[in-house]
Design a protein around this motif. Structure first.
Motif, PDB file in Angstrom:
ATOM      1  N   LYS A  74       0.794  -1.052   0.070  1.00 12.07           N
ATOM      2  CA  LYS A  74      -0.055   0.172   0.114  1.00 12.07           C
ATOM      3  C   LYS A  74       0.566   1.364   0.115  1.00 12.07           C
ATOM      4  CE  LYS A  74      -3.800  -0.133   2.155  1.00 12.07           C
ATOM      5  NZ  LYS A  74      -4.748  -0.266   3.266  1.00 12.07           N
ATOM      6  N   ARG A  75       1.930   1.322   0.819  1.00 16.15           N
ATOM      7  CA  ARG A  75       2.855   2.256   0.705  1.00 16.15           C
ATOM      8  C   ARG A  75       3.746   2.650  -0.542  1.00 16.15           C
ATOM      9  NH1 ARG A  75       8.086   3.206   4.964  1.00 16.15           N
ATOM     10  NH2 ARG A  75       8.975   5.202   3.747  1.00 16.15           N
ATOM     11  N   MET A  76       3.680   1.449  -1.482  1.00 16.23           N
ATOM     12  CA  MET A  76       4.371   1.696  -2.749  1.00 16.23           C
ATOM     13  C   MET A  76       3.430   2.335  -3.576  1.00 16.23           C
ATOM     14  SD  MET A  76       5.739  -1.895  -3.889  1.00 16.23           S
ATOM     15  CE  MET A  76       6.424  -1.624  -5.484  1.00 16.23           C
ATOM     16  N   GLU A  77       2.180   1.923  -3.413  1.00 19.39           N
ATOM     17  CA  GLU A  77       1.013   2.524  -4.434  1.00 19.39           C
ATOM     18  C   GLU A  77       0.850   3.905  -4.093  1.00 19.39           C
ATOM     19  OE1 GLU A  77      -2.171  -0.124  -3.626  1.00 19.39           O
ATOM     20  OE2 GLU A  77      -1.335  -1.638  -5.272  1.00 19.39           O
ATOM     21  N   ASN A  78       0.855   4.258  -2.734  1.00 21.03           N
ATOM     22  CA  ASN A  78       0.801   5.860  -2.251  1.00 21.03           C
ATOM     23  C   ASN A  78       1.973   6.664  -2.739  1.00 21.03           C
ATOM     24  OD1 ASN A  78      -1.397   4.923  -1.103  1.00 21.03           O
ATOM     25  ND2 ASN A  78      -0.584   4.798   1.019  1.00 21.03           N
ATOM     26  N   GLU A  79       3.235   5.920  -2.843  1.00 20.15           N
ATOM     27  CA  GLU A  79       4.154   6.890  -3.466  1.00 20.15           C
ATOM     28  C   GLU A  79       4.663   6.706  -4.868  1.00 20.15           C
ATOM     29  OE1 GLU A  79       7.664   5.890  -1.134  1.00 20.15           O
ATOM     30  OE2 GLU A  79       6.882   6.086   0.911  1.00 20.15           O
ATOM     31  N   GLY A  80       3.590   6.281  -5.497  1.00 14.18           N
ATOM     32  CA  GLY A  80       3.470   6.113  -6.977  1.00 14.18           C
ATOM     33  C   GLY A  80       4.531   5.214  -7.653  1.00 14.18           C
ATOM     34  N   ILE A  81       4.859   4.095  -6.846  1.00 12.91           N
ATOM     35  CA  ILE A  81       5.643   2.950  -7.517  1.00 12.91           C
ATOM     36  C   ILE A  81       4.882   1.993  -7.823  1.00 12.91           C
ATOM     37  CG2 ILE A  81       7.745   1.649  -6.545  1.00 12.91           C
ATOM     38  CD1 ILE A  81       8.469   3.716  -4.629  1.00 12.91           C
ATOM     39  N   ASP A  82       5.039   1.395  -9.113  1.00 11.67           N
ATOM     40  CA  ASP A  82       4.323   0.365  -9.648  1.00 11.67           C
ATOM     41  C   ASP A  82       5.072  -0.921  -9.056  1.00 11.67           C
ATOM     42  OD1 ASP A  82       2.492   1.918 -10.798  1.00 11.67           O
ATOM     43  OD2 ASP A  82       3.802   2.010 -12.501  1.00 11.67           O
ATOM     44  N   PRO A  83       4.196  -1.889  -8.473  1.00  9.39           N
ATOM     45  CA  PRO A  83       4.683  -3.198  -7.960  1.00  9.39           C
ATOM     46  C   PRO A  83       4.857  -3.971  -9.142  1.00  9.39           C
ATOM     47  CG  PRO A  83       2.359  -3.045  -7.598  1.00  9.39           C
ATOM     48  CD  PRO A  83       2.818  -1.680  -7.872  1.00  9.39           C
ATOM     49  N   ASP A  84       5.985  -4.814  -9.065  1.00  9.25           N
ATOM     50  CA  ASP A  84       6.200  -5.754 -10.621  1.00  9.25           C
ATOM     51  C   ASP A  84       5.800  -7.109 -10.252  1.00  9.25           C
ATOM     52  OD1 ASP A  84       8.030  -6.495  -8.725  1.00  9.25           O
ATOM     53  OD2 ASP A  84       9.726  -5.943  -9.879  1.00  9.25           O
ATOM     54  N   THR A  85       6.063  -8.072 -11.137  1.00  5.71           N
ATOM     55  CA  THR A  85       5.609  -9.387 -11.028  1.00  5.71           C
ATOM     56  C   THR A  85       6.099 -10.107  -9.491  1.00  5.71           C
ATOM     57  OG1 THR A  85       5.630  -9.643 -13.421  1.00  5.71           O
ATOM     58  CG2 THR A  85       5.365 -11.556 -12.080  1.00  5.71           C
ATOM     59  N   ILE A  86       7.498  -9.721  -9.585  1.00  7.22           N
ATOM     60  CA  ILE A  86       8.315 -10.366  -8.648  1.00  7.22           C
ATOM     61  C   ILE A  86       7.630  -9.922  -7.030  1.00  7.22           C
ATOM     62  CG2 ILE A  86      10.425 -10.416  -7.091  1.00  7.22           C
ATOM     63  CD1 ILE A  86      12.048 -10.047  -9.941  1.00  7.22           C
ATOM     64  N   THR A  87       7.325  -8.685  -7.010  1.00 10.14           N
ATOM     65  CA  THR A  87       6.587  -8.233  -5.935  1.00 10.14           C
ATOM     66  C   THR A  87       5.383  -9.148  -5.445  1.00 10.14           C
ATOM     67  OG1 THR A  87       7.222  -6.015  -6.310  1.00 10.14           O
ATOM     68  CG2 THR A  87       5.416  -6.182  -4.806  1.00 10.14           C
ATOM     69  N   PHE A  88       4.498  -9.287  -6.441  1.00 14.45           N
ATOM     70  CA  PHE A  88       3.175 -10.137  -6.229  1.00 14.45           C
ATOM     71  C   PHE A  88       3.691 -11.549  -6.146  1.00 14.45           C
ATOM     72  CE2 PHE A  88       1.106  -6.658  -8.592  1.00 14.45           C
ATOM     73  CZ  PHE A  88       0.137  -6.363  -7.707  1.00 14.45           C
ATOM     74  N   ASN A  89       4.725 -12.201  -6.663  1.00 16.13           N
ATOM     75  CA  ASN A  89       5.041 -13.384  -6.495  1.00 16.13           C
ATOM     76  C   ASN A  89       5.332 -13.779  -5.088  1.00 16.13           C
ATOM     77  OD1 ASN A  89       4.536 -13.990  -8.978  1.00 16.13           O
ATOM     78  ND2 ASN A  89       6.731 -14.081  -9.738  1.00 16.13           N
ATOM     79  N   ILE A  90       6.252 -12.743  -4.435  1.00 15.61           N
ATOM     80  CA  ILE A  90       6.482 -12.792  -2.970  1.00 15.61           C
ATOM     81  C   ILE A  90       5.485 -12.814  -2.153  1.00 15.61           C
ATOM     82  CG2 ILE A  90       7.904 -11.409  -1.058  1.00 15.61           C
ATOM     83  CD1 ILE A  90       9.767 -10.723  -3.487  1.00 15.61           C
ATOM     84  N   LEU A  91       4.348 -12.003  -2.331  1.00 17.56           N
ATOM     85  CA  LEU A  91       3.416 -12.100  -1.466  1.00 17.56           C
ATOM     86  C   LEU A  91       2.627 -13.282  -1.792  1.00 17.56           C
ATOM     87  CD1 LEU A  91       2.231  -8.223  -2.319  1.00 17.56           C
ATOM     88  CD2 LEU A  91       2.959  -9.265  -0.066  1.00 17.56           C
ATOM     89  N   ILE A  92       2.224 -13.767  -2.937  1.00 13.59           N
ATOM     90  CA  ILE A  92       1.548 -15.042  -2.975  1.00 13.59           C
ATOM     91  C   ILE A  92       2.276 -16.134  -2.301  1.00 13.59           C
ATOM     92  CG2 ILE A  92       0.774 -16.798  -4.806  1.00 13.59           C
ATOM     93  CD1 ILE A  92       0.564 -14.682  -6.802  1.00 13.59           C
ATOM     94  N   ALA A  93       3.358 -16.180  -2.426  1.00 11.69           N
ATOM     95  CA  ALA A  93       4.312 -17.217  -1.646  1.00 11.69           C
ATOM     96  C   ALA A  93       4.201 -16.819  -0.158  1.00 11.69           C
ATOM     97  CB  ALA A  93       5.790 -17.455  -2.046  1.00 11.69           C
ATOM     98  N   GLY A  94       4.022 -15.980   0.355  1.00  9.31           N
ATOM     99  CA  GLY A  94       3.936 -15.270   1.687  1.00  9.31           C
ATOM    100  C   GLY A  94       2.552 -15.982   2.242  1.00  9.31           C
ATOM    101  N   LEU A  95       1.483 -15.681   1.622  1.00  5.49           N
ATOM    102  CA  LEU A  95       0.050 -16.188   1.901  1.00  5.49           C
ATOM    103  C   LEU A  95       0.293 -17.502   2.068  1.00  5.49           C
ATOM    104  CD1 LEU A  95      -1.767 -13.473  -0.368  1.00  5.49           C
ATOM    105  CD2 LEU A  95      -1.897 -13.624   2.174  1.00  5.49           C
TER     106      LEU A  95
END
Length: 390
Positions: A244-265
Motif C-alpha cells: 500500500k505504501r508503494m502505491e501511495n508513493e507512485g511506485i508500481d509493483p512488479d511481478t516479483i513483488t506479487f510472487n513474493i506476496l503469493i508465496a507468503g500467503l
C-alpha cells in the motif's frame, strides 16, 4: 584503511624472482621464458599480450614478466595486467597476484581503470574466496591513482552480503565519502538485503528513510526485498502494508513483488487470498510469469483441491508455463488418494511430454489406485504391481 607492507615495494623484481611458491627453479632458466621475449625486435603491446596468453604454466608468469620488464620496449598496459591477474587467479596463485599489484603500485607506468580494479576484486572474492583482500583492494584504489565508481563500490557491498559478512557491510558503507562515492538506490537496496538476511528487519525498514537523505528514490526492488524478508519472518500483513505504501508513493509493483506476496500467503495457508491475488495483479496491469502460476498451483495442491489443481494446470500450460516435477508428483498422489483415476491419464501424458519420467514408487501408487477403483483383487496388490512392472 589497511595497506600492504611497503617492504616488498623496494625490490619488486627481486621478490617476483625469488617467490618460492611460483618458481620451481630459482635460477630461472631461459627455457621458462617465451622465445619472443629474447628477440631484440620491438614488440607492440598486442604482441606482448599474445606472448603472455601463450604461457601454459601459470608459475612462469612472474618470471616472464620480469624478463619483459628488462627490455627497452617495456610498456605494460591494462590489457596485460588484466591477463596476468586472470591467469594467476585461475591457478589460485594469489600471492603472485599480490606481487603483481605491488609491482603496479611501485612502477606507476600505466593508468588503470575502475574496471580493472573491479576485476581484481572479483578475482580475490569470487575466485579465491579472499573477501577481505577484495575489500582492501577497494580501499587501496586511490593509492593507485584511481577512484572507485559507485558500480565497484556496490560490487564490494554485494560481495559481503552474498558471503554473509554482514558486520563488515556497515563499515564499508561508512567509508563511501572518503572514497568519493555518491550513494545510489542500488547501494541502499544491497544494504536492505543484507539487513533482511541477517534478521534485522526493523533496521532494514529504517533504511527507507535514508533514500531521501541520499537524494535517491526507492524502487520496486527495494520494496520486494523488504517484503520477502517480512514474509519469510511470517509478517505477511506488514508486507501488504508496504504494498500500500508503494502505491501511495507512485511506485508500481512488479511481478516479483506479487510472487513474493503469493508465496507468503501460501506459507501461512491463506490459500484463497493467494489465488485471488493472481487475478488482482492482472487488474493492476502486472502480467503473471511462470513463477506466479506455479505459486498458485502450489496453493491449490497444499489445500488438497486436486480437481481445481488439474484444471489450473491446464490453464497454466496454455500460458506456456511449465509446472514443476513436484507439482506433477503431488497432483498424482492427490488424484490417487481421492480415487480420481480418470484424471491420471492426462496428467501422466503431460508430465512425460514435458520431459519428466515417473519413478517406480509413483507407478506403484498409480497401479494400486487403478486396481482399487476396478476392484480386481485376485492377488495382492504388491504381487500384481511387481508382475506388471517387471
Amino acid at each position: 584503511m589497511i595497506l600492504r607492507s611497503t617492504k616488498l615495494l623496494n625490490h619488486p623484481i627481486r621478490q617476483s624472482l625469488t617467490h618460492s611458491t611460483l618458481i620451481k627453479n630459482p635460477s630461472c632458466s631461459s627455457s621458462e621464458i617465451p622465445k619472443r621475449l629474447h628477440h631484440k625486435d620491438w614488440l607492440s603491446p598486442n604482441e606482448v599480450v599474445q606472448v603472455f596468453t601463450s604461457l601454459q604454466d601459470p608459475n612462469s608468469v612472474l618470471t616472464a614478466l620480469d624478463h619483459y620488464s628488462k627490455r627497452k620496449d617495456y610498456k605494460p598496459n591494462e590489457a596485460l595486467y588484466t591477463l596476468l591477474i586472470d591467469k594467476l587467479a585461475q591457478a589460485h596463485l594469489f600471492e603472485a597476484v599480490d606481487d603483481v599489484m605491488d609491482r603496479i603500485k611501485a612502477e606507476r607506468n600505466c593508468r588503470l581503470s575502475d574496471d580493472f580494479f573491479r576485476g581484481v576484486m572479483k578475482a580475490y572474492g569470487n575466485v579465491g574466496g579472499r573477501i577481505k583482500k577484495a575489500i582492501q583492494t577497494l580501499y587501496d584504489m586511490p593509492s593507485f591513482g584511481c577512484w572507485p565508481t559507485v558500480k565497484t563500490f556496490n560490487f564490494a557491498l554485494h560481495l559481503l552480503v552474498s558471503t554473509k559478512m554482514f558486520d563488515v557491510v556497515h563499515e564499508v558503507y561508512l567509508v563511501a565519502p572518503k572514497l568519493g562515492i555518491e550513494i545510489d538506490a542500488c547501494c541502499l537496496n544491497i544494504i536492505i538485503k543484507g539487513l533482511c538476511e541477517s534478521g534485522k528487519w526493523d533496521n532494514a525498514l529504517k533504511v527507507l528513510d535514508e533514500f531521501p537523505k541520499q537524494k535517491c528514490e526507492p524502487n520496486a526492488l527495494t520494496f520486494s526485498t523488504l517484503m520477502h524478508g517480512l514474509c519469510v519472518n511470517g509478517k505477511v500483513d506488514d508486507a501488504f502494508g508496504l504494498l500500500k505504501r508503494m502505491e501511495n508513493e507512485g511506485i508500481d509493483p512488479d511481478t516479483i513483488t506479487f510472487n513474493i506476496l503469493i508465496a507468503g500467503l501460501r506459507k501461512q495457508r491463506r490459500y484463497d487470498e493467494g489465488i485471488k491475488l493472481l487475478e488482482q495483479m492482472k487488474l493492476k496491469g502486472c502480467a503473471p510469469n511462470p513463477a506466479s502460476y506455479q505459486e498458485v498451483l502450489y496453493c491449490l495442491l497444499d489445500a488438497q483441491r486436486f480437481a481445481e489443481a488439474k484444471q489450473f494446470m491446464i490453464r497454466m500450460i496454455s500460458k506456456r508455463a511449465s509446472p514443476s516435477f513436484v507439482s506433477y508428483k503431488t497432483l498424482i498422489q492427490g488424484l490417487c488418494k481421492e480415487n480420481m483415476v480418470e484424471d491420471l491419464d492426462w496428467v501422466l501424458r503431460q508430465m512425460i511430454r514435458q520431459g519428466f519420467i515417473p519413478k517406480m514408487g509413483m507407478w506403484k501408487q498409480i497401479i494400486r489406485s487403478v486396481f482399487s477403483k476396478s476392484n480386481h483383487c485376485c492377488v495382492s496388490y504388491e504381487e500384481t504391481i511387481d508382475d506388471l512392472i517387471t
